[in-house]
Enzyme design. Sequence first.
Site, PDB file in Angstrom:
ATOM      1  N   ASP A 105     -31.773 120.775 -10.879  1.00 42.09           N
ATOM      2  CA  ASP A 105     -31.708 122.213 -11.157  1.00 42.09           C
ATOM      3  C   ASP A 105     -30.358 122.478 -11.824  1.00 42.09           C
ATOM      4  OD1 ASP A 105     -32.079 124.978 -11.161  1.00 42.09           O
ATOM      5  OD2 ASP A 105     -31.613 125.242  -9.024  1.00 42.09           O
TER       6      ASP A 105
ATOM      7  N   HIS B 266     -35.753 129.271  -2.118  1.00 40.33           N
ATOM      8  CA  HIS B 266     -36.701 129.605  -3.190  1.00 40.33           C
ATOM      9  C   HIS B 266     -38.068 129.004  -2.827  1.00 40.33           C
ATOM     10  CE1 HIS B 266     -38.171 130.896  -6.929  1.00 40.33           C
ATOM     11  NE2 HIS B 266     -37.459 130.178  -7.769  1.00 40.33           N
TER      12      HIS B 266
ATOM     13  N   ARG C 123     -36.615 139.381  -5.220  1.00 37.53           N
ATOM     14  CA  ARG C 123     -35.634 138.374  -5.654  1.00 37.53           C
ATOM     15  C   ARG C 123     -34.270 139.031  -5.570  1.00 37.53           C
ATOM     16  NH1 ARG C 123     -35.330 134.472 -10.852  1.00 37.53           N
ATOM     17  NH2 ARG C 123     -36.682 133.361  -9.417  1.00 37.53           N
TER      18      ARG C 123
ATOM     19  N   GLN D  52     -41.036 128.454  -5.380  1.00 34.01           N
ATOM     20  CA  GLN D  52     -40.793 127.336  -6.283  1.00 34.01           C
ATOM     21  C   GLN D  52     -41.218 126.021  -5.625  1.00 34.01           C
ATOM     22  OE1 GLN D  52     -39.462 127.446  -9.575  1.00 34.01           O
ATOM     23  NE2 GLN D  52     -40.333 125.401  -9.481  1.00 34.01           N
TER      24      GLN D  52
ATOM     25  N   ARG E 298     -46.526 127.853 -10.583  1.00 33.56           N
ATOM     26  CA  ARG E 298     -45.972 129.025  -9.887  1.00 33.56           C
ATOM     27  C   ARG E 298     -47.075 130.071  -9.735  1.00 33.56           C
ATOM     28  NH1 ARG E 298     -40.557 130.135  -9.970  1.00 33.56           N
ATOM     29  NH2 ARG E 298     -41.208 131.791  -8.560  1.00 33.56           N
TER      30      ARG E 298
ATOM     31  N   CYS F  43     -37.061 123.241 -11.898  1.00 35.26           N
ATOM     32  CA  CYS F  43     -37.636 124.572 -11.672  1.00 35.26           C
ATOM     33  C   CYS F  43     -37.537 125.464 -12.901  1.00 35.26           C
ATOM     34  CB  CYS F  43     -36.952 125.228 -10.478  1.00 35.26           C
ATOM     35  SG  CYS F  43     -35.176 125.410 -10.693  1.00 35.26           S
TER      36      CYS F  43
HETATM   37  N1   CP Z   1     -37.897 128.934 -11.598  1.00 37.49           N
HETATM   38  C1   CP Z   1     -37.742 130.268 -11.570  1.00 37.49           C
HETATM   39  O1   CP Z   1     -37.748 130.900 -10.502  1.00 37.49           O
HETATM   40  O2   CP Z   1     -37.614 130.846 -12.791  1.00 37.49           O
HETATM   41  P1   CP Z   1     -37.210 132.360 -13.106  1.00 37.49           P
HETATM   42  O3   CP Z   1     -35.772 132.535 -12.730  1.00 37.49           O
HETATM   43  O4   CP Z   1     -37.450 132.497 -14.576  1.00 37.49           O
HETATM   44  O5   CP Z   1     -38.106 133.269 -12.308  1.00 37.49           O
HETATM   45  N1  NVA Z   2     -30.737 127.695  -8.510  1.00 39.61           N
HETATM   46  C1  NVA Z   2     -31.152 128.589  -9.578  1.00 39.61           C
HETATM   47  C2  NVA Z   2     -32.633 128.692  -9.632  1.00 39.61           C
HETATM   48  C3  NVA Z   2     -33.169 129.571 -10.726  1.00 39.61           C
HETATM   49  C4  NVA Z   2     -34.667 129.686 -10.704  1.00 39.61           C
HETATM   50  C5  NVA Z   2     -30.524 129.953  -9.357  1.00 39.61           C
HETATM   51  O1  NVA Z   2     -30.476 130.419  -8.217  1.00 39.61           O
HETATM   52  O2  NVA Z   2     -30.060 130.557 -10.333  1.00 39.61           O
END
Ligand code: CP
Ligand code: NVA
Length: 306
Positions: A224, A129, A102, A132, A292, A264
């Site tokens: 989101d 993502h 990530r 997700q 997930r 999400c």
């Molecule tokens: N939805 C999601 O990816 O959550 P986190 O940022 O908690 O991993």
């Molecule tokens: N769009 C958000 C998703 C978090 C899971 C971000 O990138 O912070």
Amino acid sequence: MKHLLSIHDLTVDEVQNILKLAEKLKYEQKNGIQHHLLKGKTLGMIFTKSSTRTRVSFEVGMYQLGGYPLFLSSNDIQLGRGETIYDTANVLSRYVDGIMIRTFKHSDVEDLAKYGSVPVINGLTDLLHPCQALADLLTVYEHKSKLEGLKMAYIGDGNNVAHSLLYGCAKVGMDIAVATPKGYECNAEIVENAKNDAKLTGCNITITNDPVEAISNADVVYTDTWVSMGQEAQKEERIKIFKPYQVNKELFAKAKQDAIFLHCLPAYRGFEVTEDIIDGPQSVIFDEAENRLHAQKAVMVLLMQD
Ligand code: CP
Ligand code: NVA
């Protein structure tokens, strides 16, 4: 399937196979049937951004599959002090059987896959993502018993989650309408790619600035956060601009009567969604969060099993 960097890279069959295997693994897990399909395998998990769901679901998933997850925060590993992706990819490939990452730049994830010799899973970048969106498709399927022919409305920021939903819906033949404020639209290249995929599955992709147009007749309503990780400095400005895109009772009423609500998470109640919707009877956010785990276990098995 060598990596999971983007759903766009997968074939329609590969997406369906992930969802089918996820369903099976979920059933087995719920019924106490052990599936140590990755016994003795190790997954390195690099995080340069925060996470609750991604971290916990990958760690627990790897454990349930009989493997071993290693949490590698960029605060601790040398990547955070300037070691290159090239060296990191090569070194980690000598130890682990797969890498989940990530991070901010999508190209870093592509480079990791390019220079390493083990499967790489994208656990979120500024652009995409995919894990997700796979969990989201599984959730919609469980609640609606189909994907093809449904309509999803995504209301809010044209961000990483929106991009992966465009790719995911296009692969499974689900119509998707994305409504964002002007200037916050989805990446044009991603929209173009999704439209090309949609031609193969026969679904419609609508891009608009009108939330009412997007949500009309939707089976699934998705939003989101308005402020993604890395955008904290724009918070005040974004809150003002995105206000008309809040998913509240009035807007949600324009979707189909039996529409489900997805997010999400993490969610910011009173901003992108009101409490009555996200905590209301049509919200399936915790099924979605649970999925997930199951979707990612399927991805890991398909990528890492001998
Ligand atoms: N939805 C999601 O990816 O959550 P986190 O940022 O908690 O991993
Ligand atoms: N769009 C958000 C998703 C978090 C899971 C971000 O990138 O912070």
